[in-house]
Design a protein around this motif. Structure first.
Motif, PDB file in Angstrom:
ATOM      1  N   LEU A 276      12.653   3.793  -5.752  1.00 12.52           N
ATOM      2  CA  LEU A 276      12.752   1.978  -5.760  1.00 12.52           C
ATOM      3  C   LEU A 276      11.488   1.871  -5.058  1.00 12.52           C
ATOM      4  CD1 LEU A 276      16.966   1.933  -5.133  1.00 12.52           C
ATOM      5  CD2 LEU A 276      16.047   1.504  -7.112  1.00 12.52           C
ATOM      6  N   TYR A 277      10.906   2.279  -4.644  1.00 13.48           N
ATOM      7  CA  TYR A 277       9.497   1.667  -4.538  1.00 13.48           C
ATOM      8  C   TYR A 277       8.445   3.008  -4.062  1.00 13.48           C
ATOM      9  CZ  TYR A 277       8.127   0.238   0.403  1.00 13.48           C
ATOM     10  OH  TYR A 277       6.225  -0.456  -0.034  1.00 13.48           O
ATOM     11  N   SER A 278       7.623   2.462  -4.192  1.00 15.36           N
ATOM     12  CA  SER A 278       6.070   3.418  -3.842  1.00 15.36           C
ATOM     13  C   SER A 278       4.963   2.912  -3.732  1.00 15.36           C
ATOM     14  CB  SER A 278       5.608   4.585  -5.310  1.00 15.36           C
ATOM     15  OG  SER A 278       5.358   3.760  -6.051  1.00 15.36           O
ATOM     16  N   LYS A 279       4.221   2.736  -2.465  1.00 23.18           N
ATOM     17  CA  LYS A 279       3.244   2.008  -1.909  1.00 23.18           C
ATOM     18  C   LYS A 279       2.307   3.034  -1.081  1.00 23.18           C
ATOM     19  CE  LYS A 279       1.681  -2.126   0.551  1.00 23.18           C
ATOM     20  NZ  LYS A 279       0.718  -1.109   1.132  1.00 23.18           N
ATOM     21  N   ASP A 280       0.811   2.805  -0.817  1.00 22.45           N
ATOM     22  CA  ASP A 280      -0.072   3.708   0.194  1.00 22.45           C
ATOM     23  C   ASP A 280       0.085   2.973   0.621  1.00 22.45           C
ATOM     24  OD1 ASP A 280      -2.441   2.188  -0.642  1.00 22.45           O
ATOM     25  OD2 ASP A 280      -2.515   2.744  -2.738  1.00 22.45           O
ATOM     26  N   SER A 281      -1.250   3.768   2.596  1.00 23.67           N
ATOM     27  CA  SER A 281      -0.740   2.952   3.299  1.00 23.67           C
ATOM     28  C   SER A 281      -2.549   2.012   3.680  1.00 23.67           C
ATOM     29  CB  SER A 281      -1.471   4.278   4.302  1.00 23.67           C
ATOM     30  OG  SER A 281      -2.103   4.835   3.971  1.00 23.67           O
ATOM     31  N   LYS A 282      -2.745   1.463   2.773  1.00 26.08           N
ATOM     32  CA  LYS A 282      -4.071   1.062   2.544  1.00 26.08           C
ATOM     33  C   LYS A 282      -4.087  -0.735   2.503  1.00 26.08           C
ATOM     34  CE  LYS A 282      -7.672   2.871   0.479  1.00 26.08           C
ATOM     35  NZ  LYS A 282      -8.907   3.101  -0.433  1.00 26.08           N
ATOM     36  N   LYS A 283      -4.350  -1.470   3.269  1.00 24.80           N
ATOM     37  CA  LYS A 283      -3.888  -3.019   3.969  1.00 24.80           C
ATOM     38  C   LYS A 283      -4.593  -3.156   3.245  1.00 24.80           C
ATOM     39  CE  LYS A 283      -0.461  -2.197   7.785  1.00 24.80           C
ATOM     40  NZ  LYS A 283      -0.765  -0.637   8.096  1.00 24.80           N
ATOM     41  N   VAL A 284      -5.980  -2.597   2.976  1.00 23.45           N
ATOM     42  CA  VAL A 284      -7.560  -3.341   2.369  1.00 23.45           C
ATOM     43  C   VAL A 284      -8.129  -2.360   1.749  1.00 23.45           C
ATOM     44  CG1 VAL A 284      -7.626  -5.103   4.460  1.00 23.45           C
ATOM     45  CG2 VAL A 284      -8.719  -2.796   4.270  1.00 23.45           C
ATOM     46  N   TYR A 285      -8.883  -3.004   0.799  1.00 26.28           N
ATOM     47  CA  TYR A 285      -9.616  -2.175  -0.256  1.00 26.28           C
ATOM     48  C   TYR A 285     -11.215  -1.796   0.192  1.00 26.28           C
ATOM     49  CZ  TYR A 285     -13.055  -0.731  -4.029  1.00 26.28           C
ATOM     50  OH  TYR A 285     -13.955  -0.385  -4.404  1.00 26.28           O
ATOM     51  N   ASN A 286     -11.687  -0.122   0.111  1.00 25.50           N
ATOM     52  CA  ASN A 286     -12.512   0.738   0.855  1.00 25.50           C
ATOM     53  C   ASN A 286     -12.544   1.611  -0.019  1.00 25.50           C
ATOM     54  OD1 ASN A 286     -10.703   3.157   1.469  1.00 25.50           O
ATOM     55  ND2 ASN A 286     -10.431   1.561   3.858  1.00 25.50           N
ATOM     56  N   VAL A 287     -13.786   2.004  -0.101  1.00 24.15           N
ATOM     57  CA  VAL A 287     -13.985   3.391  -1.078  1.00 24.15           C
ATOM     58  C   VAL A 287     -13.712   4.855  -0.611  1.00 24.15           C
ATOM     59  CG1 VAL A 287     -15.553   1.908  -2.138  1.00 24.15           C
ATOM     60  CG2 VAL A 287     -16.526   3.054  -0.240  1.00 24.15           C
ATOM     61  N   SER A 288     -12.486   4.693  -0.045  1.00 25.44           N
ATOM     62  CA  SER A 288     -12.493   5.924   0.487  1.00 25.44           C
ATOM     63  C   SER A 288     -10.883   6.456  -0.009  1.00 25.44           C
ATOM     64  CB  SER A 288     -11.701   6.082   2.573  1.00 25.44           C
ATOM     65  OG  SER A 288     -12.532   6.010   3.380  1.00 25.44           O
ATOM     66  N   LEU A 289     -10.302   7.953   0.025  1.00 32.31           N
ATOM     67  CA  LEU A 289      -8.706   7.676  -0.540  1.00 32.31           C
ATOM     68  C   LEU A 289      -7.842   7.697   1.182  1.00 32.31           C
ATOM     69  CD1 LEU A 289      -8.970  11.615  -0.985  1.00 32.31           C
ATOM     70  CD2 LEU A 289      -9.202  10.047  -2.722  1.00 32.31           C
ATOM     71  N   PRO A 290      -6.676   6.345   0.590  1.00 36.49           N
ATOM     72  CA  PRO A 290      -5.772   6.436   1.049  1.00 36.49           C
ATOM     73  C   PRO A 290      -5.461   7.392   1.886  1.00 36.49           C
ATOM     74  CG  PRO A 290      -5.058   6.424  -0.772  1.00 36.49           C
ATOM     75  CD  PRO A 290      -6.174   6.570  -0.806  1.00 36.49           C
ATOM     76  N   ASP A 291      -4.749   7.310   3.132  1.00 39.44           N
ATOM     77  CA  ASP A 291      -3.924   8.803   4.565  1.00 39.44           C
ATOM     78  C   ASP A 291      -2.653   8.746   4.078  1.00 39.44           C
ATOM     79  OD1 ASP A 291      -3.748   6.407   5.548  1.00 39.44           O
ATOM     80  OD2 ASP A 291      -4.551   7.391   7.289  1.00 39.44           O
ATOM     81  N   GLY A 292      -2.444   8.089   3.649  1.00 38.49           N
ATOM     82  CA  GLY A 292      -1.090   7.868   3.352  1.00 38.49           C
ATOM     83  C   GLY A 292      -0.494   7.686   2.162  1.00 38.49           C
ATOM     84  N   ALA A 293       0.814   8.042   1.948  1.00 48.34           N
ATOM     85  CA  ALA A 293       1.878   7.397   0.835  1.00 48.34           C
ATOM     86  C   ALA A 293       3.198   7.610   1.064  1.00 48.34           C
ATOM     87  CB  ALA A 293       1.513   7.358  -1.167  1.00 48.34           C
ATOM     88  N   LEU A 294       3.969   6.372   0.685  1.00 47.03           N
ATOM     89  CA  LEU A 294       4.972   6.212   1.182  1.00 47.03           C
ATOM     90  C   LEU A 294       6.075   6.127  -0.288  1.00 47.03           C
ATOM     91  CD1 LEU A 294       7.333   5.735   4.460  1.00 47.03           C
ATOM     92  CD2 LEU A 294       7.845   4.582   2.219  1.00 47.03           C
ATOM     93  N   GLY A 295       7.172   6.571  -0.219  1.00 48.82           N
ATOM     94  CA  GLY A 295       8.215   6.038  -1.856  1.00 48.82           C
ATOM     95  C   GLY A 295       9.692   6.679  -1.326  1.00 48.82           C
TER      96      GLY A 295
END
Length: 546
Positions: A276-295
């Protein structure tokens, strides 16, 4: 029955006219409606201690559960439940002003003020269906229960007892029925009552007009949460990191619609799990990998415990983690080959843990500072949730991230937890011999339906639409309760007394009218059921049980 029909109709029209959009303060507006009912019924006017409004504990909207008790002879008690909240009326568009006026909206539809599919038009033309928000889901059913309670209250020598509950929040987190468990405990203790049956009146879908459906169970639901902490890295140095989105996606791919989560219970087939839901931890764009993701996913069940379901998710998460590491190593070795370097593996290891395990590790690594900080953090998350600054899943994400910060190891990890709501699966077979009388009465009710009402009746073992009957029975051991306490997050805003539900457990039935298109602007209820068939069968069962 003609008098009962008129009373059901009037109660329904008055009830539907009250806007009770779920998850809003409008849900509190049922109070004047029920206060008028208490004042109008002579029995409750003469016995004010037999009715009232039970405040839902710690409810952020200040909602209440209207309740009434007809106290007769003996201890045996039937509990009648329905929910008083409804979804909003936005989808009625230019006719929204008529959505809470069943006769008005049905008349407007009959005058051609909306185009309908053929099946809807056929029902409209038949004159057997009434349209409007809440007529099927489920204020029409609530009116049936109210009218029957009025009849029982008139009988001086009524055998047994009937408790009536109108619960809010069923369309959201079922705070009403969960809170009402404490009310039922108070009433059974105060009046020396024994609950022998809980009856809901959710509408049902059926294929044939002359074949009605009764349910002796209700589907369960568990909401597993998967939080992936990866390893931060610049995209130009991709092999120094681990992308949590990749890992979460692999877990989703392996579990979405997976046959592993299907099951058959009696004559009911349970659909597979879905995300029902999935999202990474990023709040703004940058060229690094996200450090987390949750669903989080929704797993429907008829018999599996939360622990069993989470163990299934754990197994799939481990397999997914293994596969992702293997694929990363294949890619890394190709990269090294192109760069004229010797092949070697990346340092990542499969690491999947339940939240309870991660919490224990944080306590071991960070001690009292973590325990104190965790309590403060939880209070802050709760305050933000009540202020509608964050969602339930945002709060869960904060809780898991905070806990991981206090674990010494910062390696990539998958953390498994659970999100509210939790609906225990219920079926009378789970109670064994304790449901023998209800099973017999249900069989008699099917014969009565055929011989007296001219309808075939089919018993389905699971009502698959989710219902508050889930909080009327709990048969699992204390170990399951302890497991839930350790792994379901946001408990501060979703407190569930599984111990009380277990203590009060009784057989369940759902006997409701035929309804169609609930939550849509074409929501409608079959009038022969609403005004005659459903109240007649409900009354038959109540009198046989008591």
């Amino acid at each position: 029955m003609e008098n009962l029909k008129q009373r059901i109709e009037q109660l329904m029209l008055d009830f539907v006219a009250v806007a009770t959009d779920t998850g809003t303060e409008l849900e509190r507006d049922v109070q004047p409606f029920f206060q008028k009912w208490f004042d109008d019924v002579p029995y409750f006017k003469a016995n004010p201690e037999h009715c009232g409004f039970f405040p839902i504990p710690n409810d952020r909207l200040g909602r209440v559960v209207p309740w009434a008790l007809v106290k007769g002879q003996g201890a045996e008690t039937v509990v009648l439940i329905h929910h008083c909240d409804t979804v909003d009326t936005e989808d009625y568009k230019h006719l929204r002003h008529l959505a809470l006026d069943p006769h008005g909206i049905t008349k407007a539809y009959g005058e051609g003020k909306m185009d309908f599919p053929e099946a809807v038009q056929k029902d409209l033309d038949s004159g057997n269906w009434l349209f409007g928000r809440g007529v099927a889901d489920m204020k029409g059913g609530g009116a049936v229960h109210m009218a029957l309670v009025e009849e029982y209250a008139k009988e001086v020598d009524f055998k047994g007892n009937v408790i009536f509950l109108s619960v809010p929040d069923e369309e959201n987190l079922s705070a009403g029925m969960i809170g009402a468990v404490e009310l039922l405990k108070q009433l059974t203790d105060k009046f020396s009552l024994k609950i022998v049956l809980t009856m809901d009146i959710e509408g049902h879908e059926r294929e044939e007009e002359n074949r009605t459906i009764y349910h002796d169970g209700s589907i369960g639901k568990v909401m597993p949460v998967v939080y992936v902490r990866g390893k931060l890295a610049h995209t130009g140095m991709i092999f120094k990191g681990l992308n949590p989105v990749n890992l979460l996606a692999e877990i989703v791919r392996r579990t979405e619609l997976s046959p592993l989560f299907m099951e058959k219970y009696g004559n009911a087939v349970i659909p597979p799990a879905t995300w029902l839901y999935s999202k990474d931890s990023k709040k703004v764009y940058n060229v690094s990998l996200p450090d987390g993701a949750l669903g989080y996913m929704s797993v429907l069940t008829a018999s599996k415990t939360p622990k069993e379901i989470m163990e299934m998710v754990h197994k799939e998460a481990v397999s997914a983690f293994d596969a992702v590491i293997n694929e990363m190593n294949i890619s890394y070795k190709k990269f090294l080959e192109l760069n004229d370097e010797s092949p070697r593996d990346l340092p990542w290891k499969t690491n999947v843990k339940y939240f309870g395990e991660v919490y224990s590790q944080a306590v071991a690594d960070s001690g009292e500072a973590f325990v104190t900080g965790f309590k403060d953090m939880e209070r802050g998350v709760t305050a933000k949730y009540h202020a509608k600054e964050i969602s339930m899943i945002d709060g869960i994400s904060e809780i898991i991230a905070f806990t991981l910060e206090h674990v010494t190891s910062q390696d990539p990890i998958v953390v498994l937890a659970m999100s509210p709501p939790f609906y225990p699966a219920v079926n009378n077979a789970m109670l064994g011999e304790a449901s023998a009388k209800v099973n017999q009465v249900l069989a008699e009710a099917c014969e009565y339906t055929k011989n007296t009402l001219g309808l075939d009746a089919q018993v389905k073992n699971i009502y698959t639409g989710i219902s508050d009957l889930s909080y009327s029975m709990f048969v699992s051991g204390d170990d399951v309760i302890e497991y839930m306490d350790g792994n379901m997050l946001m408990n501060s805003v979703y407190s569930m007394r599984l111990d009380l539900i277990k203590e009060l457990s009784a057989p369940v039935l759902n006997i409701g009218p035929w309804g169609k298109d609930i939550h849509k602007y074409t929501e409608r209820v079959f009038l022969p059921d609403l005004y005659h068939n459903t109240p007649v069968v409900t009354d038959f069962i109540i009198r046989k049980i008591l």
